[in-house]
Write a protein that holds these residues in place. Structure first.
Motif, PDB file in Angstrom:
ATOM      1  N   ASN A 131       0.848  -1.185   0.000  1.00 51.89           N
ATOM      2  CA  ASN A 131       0.000   0.000   0.000  1.00 51.89           C
ATOM      3  C   ASN A 131       0.891   1.246   0.000  1.00 51.89           C
ATOM      4  OD1 ASN A 131      -2.031   1.823   0.185  1.00 51.89           O
ATOM      5  ND2 ASN A 131      -3.187   0.653   1.726  1.00 51.89           N
ATOM      6  N   VAL A 132       1.441   1.535  -1.175  1.00 53.16           N
ATOM      7  CA  VAL A 132       2.440   2.600  -1.269  1.00 53.16           C
ATOM      8  C   VAL A 132       1.811   3.964  -1.023  1.00 53.16           C
ATOM      9  CG1 VAL A 132       4.416   3.404  -2.580  1.00 53.16           C
ATOM     10  CG2 VAL A 132       3.506   1.148  -3.039  1.00 53.16           C
ATOM     11  N   VAL A 133       0.577   4.144  -1.546  1.00 50.60           N
ATOM     12  CA  VAL A 133      -0.077   5.455  -1.401  1.00 50.60           C
ATOM     13  C   VAL A 133      -0.259   5.793   0.071  1.00 50.60           C
ATOM     14  CG1 VAL A 133      -2.099   6.850  -1.999  1.00 50.60           C
ATOM     15  CG2 VAL A 133      -1.278   5.093  -3.587  1.00 50.60           C
ATOM     16  N   SER A 134      -0.720   4.828   0.821  1.00 49.76           N
ATOM     17  CA  SER A 134      -0.969   5.122   2.224  1.00 49.76           C
ATOM     18  C   SER A 134       0.330   5.449   2.958  1.00 49.76           C
ATOM     19  CB  SER A 134      -1.749   3.952   2.845  1.00 49.76           C
ATOM     20  OG  SER A 134      -1.097   3.459   3.967  1.00 49.76           O
ATOM     21  N   LEU A 135       1.414   4.773   2.577  1.00 48.92           N
ATOM     22  CA  LEU A 135       2.696   5.045   3.232  1.00 48.92           C
ATOM     23  C   LEU A 135       3.215   6.446   2.904  1.00 48.92           C
ATOM     24  CD1 LEU A 135       4.890   3.655   5.041  1.00 48.92           C
ATOM     25  CD2 LEU A 135       6.136   3.228   2.921  1.00 48.92           C
ATOM     26  N   THR A 136       3.179   6.808   1.635  1.00 48.72           N
ATOM     27  CA  THR A 136       3.701   8.132   1.269  1.00 48.72           C
ATOM     28  C   THR A 136       2.818   9.236   1.842  1.00 48.72           C
ATOM     29  OG1 THR A 136       2.561   8.016  -0.840  1.00 48.72           O
ATOM     30  CG2 THR A 136       4.876   7.383  -0.841  1.00 48.72           C
ATOM     31  N   LEU A 143      10.174  12.181  -1.598  1.00 46.66           N
ATOM     32  CA  LEU A 143       9.496  10.880  -1.702  1.00 46.66           C
ATOM     33  C   LEU A 143       9.615  10.336  -3.122  1.00 46.66           C
ATOM     34  CD1 LEU A 143       6.274  11.670   0.375  1.00 46.66           C
ATOM     35  CD2 LEU A 143       8.139  10.138   1.037  1.00 46.66           C
ATOM     36  N   VAL A 144       9.513  11.230  -4.090  1.00 46.31           N
ATOM     37  CA  VAL A 144       9.625  10.794  -5.486  1.00 46.31           C
ATOM     38  C   VAL A 144      11.018  10.222  -5.725  1.00 46.31           C
ATOM     39  CG1 VAL A 144       9.674  11.588  -7.892  1.00 46.31           C
ATOM     40  CG2 VAL A 144       7.904  12.444  -6.330  1.00 46.31           C
ATOM     41  N   ARG A 145      12.029  10.941  -5.267  1.00 48.88           N
ATOM     42  CA  ARG A 145      13.408  10.455  -5.458  1.00 48.88           C
ATOM     43  C   ARG A 145      13.613   9.135  -4.730  1.00 48.88           C
ATOM     44  NH1 ARG A 145      15.074  15.815  -4.079  1.00 48.88           N
ATOM     45  NH2 ARG A 145      15.970  14.954  -2.171  1.00 48.88           N
ATOM     46  N   GLY A 146      12.995   8.999  -3.542  1.00 43.23           N
ATOM     47  CA  GLY A 146      13.136   7.775  -2.757  1.00 43.23           C
ATOM     48  C   GLY A 146      12.572   6.569  -3.486  1.00 43.23           C
ATOM     49  N   LEU A 147      11.463   6.766  -4.180  1.00 44.02           N
ATOM     50  CA  LEU A 147      10.859   5.651  -4.921  1.00 44.02           C
ATOM     51  C   LEU A 147      11.604   5.400  -6.222  1.00 44.02           C
ATOM     52  CD1 LEU A 147       7.096   6.520  -4.343  1.00 44.02           C
ATOM     53  CD2 LEU A 147       8.247   4.451  -3.532  1.00 44.02           C
ATOM     54  N   ARG A 148      12.238   6.462  -6.746  1.00 44.05           N
ATOM     55  CA  ARG A 148      12.956   6.305  -8.024  1.00 44.05           C
ATOM     56  C   ARG A 148      14.423   6.016  -7.772  1.00 44.05           C
ATOM     57  NH1 ARG A 148      10.084  11.106 -11.539  1.00 44.05           N
ATOM     58  NH2 ARG A 148       8.020  10.123 -11.549  1.00 44.05           N
ATOM     59  N   LEU A 149      14.670   4.795  -7.296  1.00 48.38           N
ATOM     60  CA  LEU A 149      16.067   4.360  -7.140  1.00 48.38           C
ATOM     61  C   LEU A 149      16.272   3.070  -7.911  1.00 48.38           C
ATOM     62  CD1 LEU A 149      16.932   5.284  -3.430  1.00 48.38           C
ATOM     63  CD2 LEU A 149      18.137   6.053  -5.453  1.00 48.38           C
ATOM     64  N   PHE A 150      16.630   2.005  -7.212  1.00 54.19           N
ATOM     65  CA  PHE A 150      17.075   0.795  -7.915  1.00 54.19           C
ATOM     66  C   PHE A 150      15.924  -0.023  -8.486  1.00 54.19           C
ATOM     67  CE2 PHE A 150      19.729   2.181  -4.435  1.00 54.19           C
ATOM     68  CZ  PHE A 150      20.735   2.738  -5.199  1.00 54.19           C
ATOM     69  N   GLU A 165       3.343   5.137  -8.109  1.00 58.07           N
ATOM     70  CA  GLU A 165       3.247   6.075  -7.006  1.00 58.07           C
ATOM     71  C   GLU A 165       4.176   7.270  -7.203  1.00 58.07           C
ATOM     72  OE1 GLU A 165       1.209   6.844  -5.013  1.00 58.07           O
ATOM     73  OE2 GLU A 165       2.141   7.864  -3.322  1.00 58.07           O
ATOM     74  N   SER A 166       5.367   7.037  -7.728  1.00 57.36           N
ATOM     75  CA  SER A 166       6.278   8.172  -7.931  1.00 57.36           C
ATOM     76  C   SER A 166       5.703   9.102  -8.992  1.00 57.36           C
ATOM     77  CB  SER A 166       7.681   7.704  -8.295  1.00 57.36           C
ATOM     78  OG  SER A 166       7.768   7.306  -9.646  1.00 57.36           O
ATOM     79  N   ASP A 167       5.055   8.525 -10.012  1.00 57.91           N
ATOM     80  CA  ASP A 167       4.436   9.366 -11.045  1.00 57.91           C
ATOM     81  C   ASP A 167       3.267  10.159 -10.480  1.00 57.91           C
ATOM     82  OD1 ASP A 167       6.259   8.502 -12.877  1.00 57.91           O
ATOM     83  OD2 ASP A 167       4.922   7.075 -13.882  1.00 57.91           O
ATOM     84  N   ARG A 168       2.479   9.467  -9.643  1.00 57.96           N
ATOM     85  CA  ARG A 168       1.318  10.151  -9.057  1.00 57.96           C
ATOM     86  C   ARG A 168       1.791  11.330  -8.198  1.00 57.96           C
ATOM     87  NH1 ARG A 168      -1.718  10.746  -4.500  1.00 57.96           N
ATOM     88  NH2 ARG A 168      -0.138   9.686  -3.252  1.00 57.96           N
ATOM     89  N   LEU A 169       2.790  11.068  -7.359  1.00 57.59           N
ATOM     90  CA  LEU A 169       3.301  12.133  -6.496  1.00 57.59           C
ATOM     91  C   LEU A 169       3.872  13.276  -7.328  1.00 57.59           C
ATOM     92  CD1 LEU A 169       5.125  10.003  -3.791  1.00 57.59           C
ATOM     93  CD2 LEU A 169       3.189  11.536  -3.374  1.00 57.59           C
ATOM     94  N   ASP A 170       4.621  12.889  -8.342  1.00 59.44           N
ATOM     95  CA  ASP A 170       5.271  13.877  -9.188  1.00 59.44           C
ATOM     96  C   ASP A 170       4.248  14.791  -9.855  1.00 59.44           C
ATOM     97  OD1 ASP A 170       7.665  14.894 -10.001  1.00 59.44           O
ATOM     98  OD2 ASP A 170       7.713  13.747 -11.881  1.00 59.44           O
ATOM     99  N   SER A 171       3.180  14.182 -10.376  1.00 59.38           N
ATOM    100  CA  SER A 171       2.185  15.024 -11.059  1.00 59.38           C
ATOM    101  C   SER A 171       1.395  15.843 -10.045  1.00 59.38           C
ATOM    102  CB  SER A 171       1.260  14.180 -11.939  1.00 59.38           C
ATOM    103  OG  SER A 171       0.588  13.245 -11.137  1.00 59.38           O
ATOM    104  N   SER A 172       1.310  15.362  -8.798  1.00 56.23           N
ATOM    105  CA  SER A 172       0.594  16.154  -7.798  1.00 56.23           C
ATOM    106  C   SER A 172       1.357  17.445  -7.511  1.00 56.23           C
ATOM    107  CB  SER A 172       0.391  15.359  -6.506  1.00 56.23           C
ATOM    108  OG  SER A 172       1.595  15.280  -5.785  1.00 56.23           O
ATOM    109  N   VAL A 173       2.669  17.404  -7.610  1.00 58.27           N
ATOM    110  CA  VAL A 173       3.454  18.637  -7.421  1.00 58.27           C
ATOM    111  C   VAL A 173       3.253  19.564  -8.594  1.00 58.27           C
ATOM    112  CG1 VAL A 173       5.687  19.581  -6.787  1.00 58.27           C
ATOM    113  CG2 VAL A 173       5.238  17.170  -6.455  1.00 58.27           C
TER     114      VAL A 173
END
Ligand code: SF4
Ligand code: SF4
Ligand code: SF4
Lengths: 262, 432
Positions: free
Chosen positions: A215-220, A233-240, A250-258
């Motif tokens: 449940n990534v959304v709830s965690l972020t 948070l976006v950088r944290g999800l965009r690693l390895f 989730e990283s895309d969702r967060l990114d577009s929310s910004v």
């Protein structure tokens, strides 16, 4: 029964996952007795052609040539295992999937025209059927031994899919998020490492990729409430494992929310 | 003489970290050109480090190479700390040296026993070598294992340690965790000496090149984690001025950039032989004693003998680590606070296979604006080509697969880390 023929192949990667095989110092000679390592360029001059019973594939597909090579490996192989985050989710080099590839090339090379490189880095499973995925950046030695042992005896390997949090409990770690308010990806990351990072006083950065049904959304959302900025948070999800679907979404969702903010 | 045209392909260079190719152009039986082609697919680290927070950098750059992640982490943290104007404490410095010892031990023992020794024992792999030389290979694996264990205790794990932070470590090792390693390292120091005696007895081709040796040097230490860059042909530079003296160039046949000295426009050599030749007198006592016993002294210009230099560095690393392990007290703080802001900094350390340079520029928002990384293999690539050009005439009368094999031997003495340099060593023969 004849010893199974094992091959190791490398695509775009750092060699860390195949090195894990050589790092099985105590078990290495015993593994050599259980399976016949017929192709392992990093360790041996022996480079026999297929068919292979087991192929361990490290690395992601980043060139047109490699996209063809993996087809050939698949044709030659009975049981194909991806080893590591590169092979399983595209690896750190999948960060290019979000950037301007031509710009990346220019940043590193004066004459980019000589370089064979695709605009994307993709997991092996996006090109050919994969029989088993071993996660981690790098993979865990004990899990690798389990995979080789079970395949050598004709058993399907078993690796857990629960989250790092459970391993934290087993290891007796004090939860770093609860105790120190440090953001930790443990709740959504698959077990395998034995919860190393929290044992070293830092949050998990997700190197084993998403756990089953995370449940990534709830965690972020929780981390945002506690004060972590979205870009972090976006950088944290965009690693390895940036390109693993659950992390990517989730990283895309967060990114577009910004971006949507005024 | 008739114009001879012949093309032979040898598919893969083995026992190197990664994959690359070799093209040899022969004309009328003489060597026309040698191209070491590294076609490891580029992974663009320098590009995607941009926009990252400095504290994320040690985890990311580790992934450049699974064999020497600590080297990447150490050069990076030093460069970033300089960019942020931060000084670390002597305790942290010592722990970093200890971590680096673990990597030298693990990487050198791997290279010596599993990758390089099979050449001298005339067999295909370390596993095969274990059939004829079980004691020596087992000893090598155990030497390597203790290097890994040190990395696990101090770094959290051997490959891509998690405990390296900007400003120090996330957590200091506990006294008892390190104390447990002391007996292993006592064994290791003796075993490493035995290993040097063993490899010194190999038969080495009589082959020398007039290298320009380049390595870090330090007035009181055999430089590993810090020092001044020096050349055997004269000249010394701080990490900050590396780029004034050395330059990376792209060559069409490789995804790895190649380095030259700006002043001479020529390649130079980094790695164990360079370090040994420049800093022999600062090796640890046991390493110097062992060198004396086997009669190995600078200058050594024979690339094949690098296995002896590597062995002595394992002795050295075991001895240095043992001293630190024995006197370790848990420090009160293991991490200096770092506040990233506008600035630029360079860092250079000695990866097991040679000098590794990093430069970072940080923008006003405290994020990486520019990153530059020069790995050892790109610095050695030109030297490898030169060595091969000099070596080939001696073996041209041999059958093709013998020639290929002997070229691979030359390349393997360098312990090239092709995944660092950006891999697939395939030898193409072009005989005209
Ligand atoms: S998954 Fe990580 S350790 Fe494995 S090859 Fe890729 S970068 Fe290296
Ligand atoms: S420290 Fe992280 S992994 Fe461990 S229990 Fe807490 S959230 Fe889960
Ligand atoms: S805790 Fe997380 S980041 Fe750390 S090693 Fe385990 S999976 Fe990787």
């Amino acid at each position: 029964m004849a010893r199974p023929r094992l091959a190791v192949f490398k695509f775009a990667s750092c060699d860390g996952c195949q090195l894990t095989l050589l790092d099985c110092e105590d078990e290495l000679l015993a593994i050599g007795e259980k399976v016949d390592i017929v192709h392992f360029l990093e360790a041996s001059d022996r480079a026999e052609s297929g068919p292979y019973d087991i192929a361990l594939v490290e690395g992601s597909i980043t060139t047109a040539h490699d996209a063809e090579r993996i087809q050939e490996v698949r044709r030659q192989t009975k049981f194909l295992v991806t080893i590591g985050a590169c092979a399983t989710s595209g690896g750190i080099q999948a960060l290019r999937n979000w950037g301007d590839h031509a710009d990346f090339l220019r940043a590193v090379y004066a004459s980019p025209q000589y370089i064979d490189s695709l605009a994307t880095s993709t997991a092996i499973a996006e090109h050919v059927p994969v029989d088993f995925e071993l996660r981690g950046c790098p993979i865990d030695k004990r899990q690798l031994i389990e995979v080789i042992r079970s395949l050598a005896t004709g058993r399907r390997p078993r690796t857990p899919s629960h989250s790092v949090c459970l391993d934290c409990k087993l290891r007796g770690n004090v939860c770093i998020t609860v105790a120190q308010g440090v953001p930790c990806l443990g709740p959504v990351t698959q077990s395998g490492c034995g919860a190393i990072c929290p044992a070293y006083d830092r949050g998990c950065y997700g190197c084993f990729g998403p756990a089953a049904q995370p449940n990534v959304v709830s965690l972020t959302t929780q981390f945002q409430r506690a004060g972590t900025a979205v870009p972090e948070l976006v950088r944290g999800l965009r690693l390895f494992n940036a390109a693993a679907p659950e992390f990517r979404r989730e990283s895309d969702r967060l990114d577009s929310s910004v971006e949507r903010q005024p | 003489m008739t114009d001879q045209k012949r093309t032979i392909r040898v598919e893969a260079l083995s026992r190197v970290e990664g994959e690359g190719g070799l093209t040899i152009h022969l004309r009328d039986g003489t060597v026309d050109a040698v191209e070491l082609r590294i076609y490891e697919p580029p992974r663009f680290f320098e590009a995607f480090l941009r926009g990252r927070a400095p504290e994320e950098v040690p985890d990311i750059v580790a992934r450049i190479c699974g064999i020497c992640p600590v080297a990447y982490q150490m050069s990076a943290v030093q460069a970033l700390e300089r960019a942020c104007g931060v000084e670390i404490t002597p305790e942290i410095r010592l722990l970093r040296k200890l971590l680096y010892c673990g990597e030298w031990i693990e990487s050198h023992s791997l290279h010596m026993h599993l990758l390089h020794a099979p050449d001298f024992l005339k067999c295909e792999s370390g596993l095969k070598a274990a059939e004829t030389h079980p004691d020596e290979i087992r000893r090598g694996l155990r030497l390597k294992k203790y290097g890994n264990e040190l990395l696990e205790v101090l770094g959290g794990r051997a490959i891509h340690p998690v405990n390296v932070a900007l400003g120090g470590f996330y957590r200091a090792p506990r006294s008892e965790e390190l104390a447990r390693l002391v007996p292993c390292f006592e064994w290791g120091l003796q075993a490493a000496i035995e290993t040097v005696r063993w490899v010194a007895g190999f038969s080495f081709p009589d082959f020398e090149t007039d290298y320009d040796f380049v390595a870090l040097t330090h007035p009181d230490e055999y430089a590993m984690n810090e020092g001044t860059i020096e050349s055997s042909r004269g000249g010394s530079w701080s990490a900050d001025t590396f780029e004034t003296a050395f330059e990376e160039r792209q060559v069409p046949h490789s995804t790895a950039l190649q380095c030259v000295r700006r002043s001479t426009n020529e390649s130079y050599l980094v790695g164990p032989l360079a370090r040994f030749n420049l800093s022999f007198d600062r090796l640890s006592e046991a390493a110097r004693r062992t060198a004396g016993e086997i009669g190995f002294a600078p200058p050594c210009r024979n690339p094949f003998r690098s296995i002896i230099a590597r062995g002595l560095e394992v002795v050295h690393a075991y001895e240095v680590a043992l001293t630190i392990l024995r006197s370790y007290r848990e420090p009160s703080g293991c991490r200096v606070e770092v506040r990233p802001g506008l600035g630029e900094g360079c860092g250079a350390t000695e990866a097991p296979r040679g000098l590794l340079y990093h430069r970072y520029r940080i923008d006003a928002a405290g994020l990486v604006a520019e990153a530059k990384i020069v790995p050892p293999t790109s610095q050695n690539q030109g030297g490898i080509e030169r060595d091969l050009t000099a070596w080939l005439p001696r073996v041209l009368h041999e059958p093709d697969d013998e020639i290929a094999h002997s070229c691979e031997r030359v390349i393997r003495s360098y312990d090239p880390c092709i995944s660092c340099a950006t891999h697939f060593l395939r030898v193409d023969w072009d005989r005209r």
